[in-house]
Design a protein around this motif. Structure first.
Motif, PDB file in Angstrom:
ATOM      1  N   ARG A  35     125.561   1.863 -28.364  1.00  0.00           N
ATOM      2  CA  ARG A  35     125.068   1.118 -27.199  1.00  0.00           C
ATOM      3  C   ARG A  35     126.211   0.938 -26.212  1.00  0.00           C
TER       4      ARG A  35
ATOM      5  N   ARG B  45     121.661   3.856 -24.709  1.00  0.00           N
ATOM      6  CA  ARG B  45     121.475   3.683 -26.150  1.00  0.00           C
ATOM      7  C   ARG B  45     121.169   5.047 -26.768  1.00  0.00           C
TER       8      ARG B  45
ATOM      9  N   ASP C 209     121.746  -8.917 -29.143  1.00  0.00           N
ATOM     10  CA  ASP C 209     122.236  -8.042 -28.079  1.00  0.00           C
ATOM     11  C   ASP C 209     123.061  -8.827 -27.068  1.00  0.00           C
TER      12      ASP C 209
END
Length: 312
Positions: A17, A32, A289
């Protein structure tokens, strides 16, 4: 469009990522892929990174901050470990620069627990912790970080005092693909934490974790004797493993917490929220995230952007 200031990368074993960030730590672009350490070790870490940098039109002078398995012994450049107990900010001081690259690329270290009776390591999760709690948090926190190898971490006044890893995700994958139970879950549909078999299994396994391998087998015997369907078998297996993990995490912490800090996202977030609720444990969820981006932002702030302002 705001001007790019740096690149943030979370490089896992099987995932990659990348975020193009501005000086205020806002995301300008994102990439990603499945080009984790396993793939990059064969194709070349520099080649994988440069392909993604080109895709987001990153300038040649932009620095890169990386966390995760790119810093493992079998990764790009070994970044080593900070020894626990350790302040979260110590990972910033341990960043290793990748040699032979024209741009400034730094890889953050992991954290090691070197006790002979409980050796353990984390790599990538330390950056999530830094982002979730900050480098100067106060008080005690018990943090649950679900994943292939889940982590339960004791943090006190922004110091990692101890932690334990649980191979919950990997064990579930191995059992459902390579054991006799693969027949029990064949054709299983998606389920969530509201499934009765999941809820019951969480409670049972958390109450009697010593019976773990016996409880796992009931995913099969429950089909043979009680008509448990494939989805129910998968839900029971998942709940059993997660329930035992939660019991283990609390045991390793040495206390039943007033609050569990859950750093998770996606499907795992829902499963662990449901499991904690079934056990009557209060929790606060922090998006995984967001946590890793904030941790990488803190590192970029320290290493590259000391003149810039961190977001509120």
């Amino acid at each position: 469009m705001a001007e790019a200031a740096y690149i943030a990368v979370d490089w896992g074993t099987t995932s990659f990522r990348l975020w193009l960030m501005d000086g205020e730590h806002r995301v300008l672009a994102e990439r990603r892929s499945g080009e984790g350490m396993t793939t990059a070790a064969e194709t070349g870490f520099s080649q994988v990174l440069e392909a993604h940098l080109a895709a987001v039109s990153a300038g040649a002078d932009l620095p890169v901050i990386i966390c995760g398995m790119a810093g493992a012994r079998q990764g790009w450049v070994e970044a080593g470990y900070v020894d626990a107990p350790a302040p979260l900010a110590a990972v910033l001081d341990g960043a290793v620069r990748v040699p032979g690259e024209t741009r400034d690329i730094r890889i953050l270290p992991g954290i090691a627990q070197r006790a002979e009776t409980a050796p353990d390591v984390m790599r990538g999760e330390e950056t999530q912790l830094l982002g979730a709690l900050g480098p100067s948090s106060t008080g005690k926190a018990l943090v649950c970080m679900p994943g292939t190898h889940s982590k339960w971490v004791n943090v006190e006044d922004s110091r990692v005092t101890s932690f334990a890893s649980f191979m919950t995700g990997e064990v579930f994958d191995v059992i459902t693909k390579h054991s006799i139970l693969k027949h029990a879950v064949a054709g299983a549909e998606a389920f969530d934490a509201s499934h009765p078999a999941f809820q019951a299994a969480v409670v049972k396994a958390a109450a009697e974790p010593a019976l773990l391998t016996s409880l796992i087998f009931t995913a099969r015997s429950g089909q043979l004797l009680h008509g448990l369907d494939a989805t129910g078998a998968a839900a029971r297996l998942s709940g059993t493993l997660i329930g035992a993990e939660i019991a283990g995490g609390i045991h390793a912490a040495g206390r039943r917490p007033d609050l569990v800090r859950l750093v998770a996202s996606g499907r795992l977030q829902g499963l662990y929220e449901g499991a904690l609720a079934a056990l009557g444990l209060a929790f606060e969820t922090i998006d995984a995230d967001l946590a890793v981006r904030q941790g990488l932002a803190a590192a970029a702030q320290s290493l590259f952007l000391s003149h810039a302002r961190m977001p509120a």
